[in-house]
Design a protein around this motif. Sequence first.
Motif, mmCIF file in Angstrom:
data_model
loop_
_atom_site.group_PDB
_atom_site.id
_atom_site.type_symbol
_atom_site.label_atom_id
_atom_site.label_comp_id
_atom_site.label_asym_id
_atom_site.label_seq_id
_atom_site.Cartn_x
_atom_site.Cartn_y
_atom_site.Cartn_z
ATOM 1 N N ALA A 1 0.816 -1.217 0.000
ATOM 2 C CA ALA A 1 0.000 0.000 0.000
ATOM 3 C C ALA A 1 0.845 1.260 0.000
ATOM 4 O O ALA A 1 0.356 2.338 -0.331
ATOM 5 C CB ALA A 1 -0.940 -0.001 1.205
ATOM 6 N N ALA A 2 2.127 1.146 0.355
ATOM 7 C CA ALA A 2 3.031 2.302 0.328
ATOM 8 C C ALA A 2 3.476 2.640 -1.085
ATOM 9 O O ALA A 2 3.918 3.766 -1.335
ATOM 10 C CB ALA A 2 4.257 2.029 1.190
ATOM 11 N N ALA B 1 6.360 2.730 7.669
ATOM 12 C CA ALA B 1 5.655 1.728 6.870
ATOM 13 C C ALA B 1 4.200 1.607 7.304
ATOM 14 O O ALA B 1 3.295 1.466 6.473
ATOM 15 C CB ALA B 1 6.356 0.381 6.981
ATOM 16 N N ALA B 2 3.965 1.671 8.620
ATOM 17 C CA ALA B 2 2.594 1.574 9.124
ATOM 18 C C ALA B 2 1.756 2.767 8.693
ATOM 19 O O ALA B 2 0.553 2.628 8.445
ATOM 20 C CB ALA B 2 2.604 1.445 10.641
ATOM 21 N N HIS B 3 2.356 3.954 8.603
ATOM 22 C CA HIS B 3 1.608 5.105 8.079
ATOM 23 C C HIS B 3 1.014 4.773 6.716
ATOM 24 O O HIS B 3 -0.155 5.056 6.438
ATOM 25 C CB HIS B 3 2.531 6.318 7.928
ATOM 26 N N ALA B 4 1.841 4.204 5.849
ATOM 27 C CA ALA B 4 1.403 3.924 4.481
ATOM 28 C C ALA B 4 0.409 2.778 4.412
ATOM 29 O O ALA B 4 -0.295 2.628 3.410
ATOM 30 C CB ALA B 4 2.613 3.626 3.597
ATOM 31 N N ALA B 5 0.365 1.939 5.452
ATOM 32 C CA ALA B 5 -0.612 0.850 5.487
ATOM 33 C C ALA B 5 -2.010 1.349 5.821
ATOM 34 O O ALA B 5 -2.971 0.584 5.779
ATOM 35 C CB ALA B 5 -0.185 -0.211 6.501
ATOM 36 N N HIS C 1 -3.069 -4.913 8.535
ATOM 37 C CA HIS C 1 -2.457 -5.178 9.843
ATOM 38 C C HIS C 1 -1.063 -4.564 9.913
ATOM 39 O O HIS C 1 -0.161 -4.943 9.176
ATOM 40 C CB HIS C 1 -2.405 -6.673 10.108
ATOM 41 N N PRO C 2 -0.870 -3.571 10.826
ATOM 42 C CA PRO C 2 0.246 -2.638 10.658
ATOM 43 C C PRO C 2 1.530 -2.941 11.401
ATOM 44 O O PRO C 2 2.522 -2.224 11.232
ATOM 45 C CB PRO C 2 -0.351 -1.320 11.179
#
Length: 723
Positions: A120-121, A376-380, A529-530
Amino acid sequence: MAMHVEHRPWLDATRPVPERVEALMAQMTLEEKVGQTHQVANIHPDDDAELLRQGSIGSSLFASGATAGNERDEGVLAHNIDAAQRHAVEDSRLGIPVLFGRDVIHGHRTVFPIPLGLAAAWDEELAEQAGEIAAHEAAVDGVAWTFAPMVDLSEEPRWGRVAESLGETPVLSGRLAAALVRGFQGEDPGHPDRIAACAKHFAGYGLAAGGRDYDTVSVGENTLRNLHLRPFKAAVDGGVTTVMAAFNDVDGIPMHAHRHLLRDVLKGEWGFEGLVVADWNGVGQLVNQGVAVDLRDAARQAIEAGVDLDMCSGGYSAHLADLVRDGDIAEGLVDDAVRRILTVKFRLGLFERPYAGEPTRSNAPTEQTRAVARRAAHAAHVLVSNNGVLPLGPDCGTVHLSGPFAEEGEALLGTWTLDGRGEDVVSPAAAFRERLGSERLLVSDGRFSDRSVQQLRNADVTVAVVGEHSWRSGEANSVSDIGLPAGQLDALHQLARLGKPLVAVVYTGRPLELGDVMDLADAVVVVWHPGIEAGNALADIVFGDVSPHGRLPMTFPLTTGHIPTSTHQRPTGRLIERHEDPRLGRYLDDLVFPRLPFGHGLTYTTFDYGVPRLSAPQLTRSSGSVRLEVDVTNIGDRAAREVVQLYFRDPVAEVTRPLVELTDWAVLDLDPGETGTAEFTVTAEQFAYFGRDNTARVDAGEIVLQVGPDALTGKRTTLTIID
């Protein structure tokens, strides 16, 4: 060691790897060769000591939960690996180290978003960083090989393993796969902090019938070549060390017995020189699939097809030597497999460094690895709808954080996290409490009583964290209905009736049916799931510290009944064009187009696209390139990132081609009022496809190019390919 280097020339690291391989193979008995093709699930250093001394075990995947002691304790995994390795290296006749693999899928101790979240990033550099960190942490534990990346393409969200994928399109999946391979392996997979990668599952696994894991696949070679083989080719071209065969059959031929695809295409046509590993008991399952009479017959078919390493069936260990002695297979087949296995071991430096390394070195998450995981979690997080309630400002008042994941940690790690630890995860409640203080935060699990409802009326806004638990996605976790789990939609209805602004945060490992959720909530954020920075990343997005910039790597269908819906769709004899009338469809009772298209994602501003410009209207199909540019303006009042996506359609070809196909993307970070130019280099090779004879071709003629924020929205221009 019992013998010095002069008596074991394969231990001389100054010699070329092929020379070392041949020197070692010249000393090996048939039984020792067969031992290299035998992989076990877990090695028990004491119980398996004699097998290791005999060279009867070539590799282990150290699956979860079956080693001596608790492998989640610090250093236990490395201790068990080193204990087993001593028997193989120091006590055996030839001193061949065992190759230890493990499922390091989206992080080892530092757990990143699930692969679909990394996708998703739309960020190759970020994927490479995640792979590099995972490799370093796994190497500390003595792991030398990971069974990732998974590059199966699928338009089937009922299939749980879409969570492990890198999206539905060959270009996105292939480029991110190559990036992960670079991250895991680096320039030299033998570096102490790198590990071997594995592209899986070759091939067609994402087409499992009905989304049922392990089911049959009906697909022609042309579709395989134009879609499903392409990300594997990208991984092979990127230097991936190993490839895993798939559980499924392809049009009646199980992949573990598919000589054409494994030996002729992968090893022959593509020139893949690494090793092909079976999936778990994939060789033995040839009996269940009805093409082998027994395990001996299965072993024969698999080695002939090109499977070099037998994962956990025991078929090679039990039968290969006898198959050679009885003349049923040529010893050259075994030699080819062993040569590939040994080459990987030499390339990884296992003969020089068989042990885990510094036993006191920690691989726990650090401030630096958490920073990458948070990015990475931001982009998820993909913002899919918003009526203006997000972001929550400093004057948002009291926030009600509700739902089954409010206090969760481990569930937000996602599927396939053998070494991640729930205590390392920042929960949504912990992050919100840190930001708001206890006096401005109400937390509930989403189950309501009269008293709790009365308390919640005092909140000014509700953030409901709903969706799938991590065990509901991944391998063997298919579902027949992609709606929210039972009870969650009812809870959202109750929250909506409170009359307060409602933000729905949907944690998931697959595309879900979101129609009712989007109707009920004022804003909806889909979160793949981040990982360990789950709560911090959610707070950053919800409170506006970071503008959402994730984009959907899979299409979201309207309902379960609309599956399959994806960018794989090709024109029919009675084509439905969205711009003609969106009410047209193939169903009496519903529309046909997706709920959310591939590539979709909103942010806290608005972008305006200009008209795409080509540097030339024509392009020679044999050489050269043209430049495509499009101006994008941030017309809102917040800085944000836009993922500018380039699609194409080939209107006339030798075989039917997708209605829209991703070919490239560019990322622009724009301040309010700023205009940036997305630039693309376009070559005729980007429009190549496999024709009726299954050979690659580029046709002269018209290509329609589309530039925009997703697969269904954009502005078009036309390019002509000439001879």
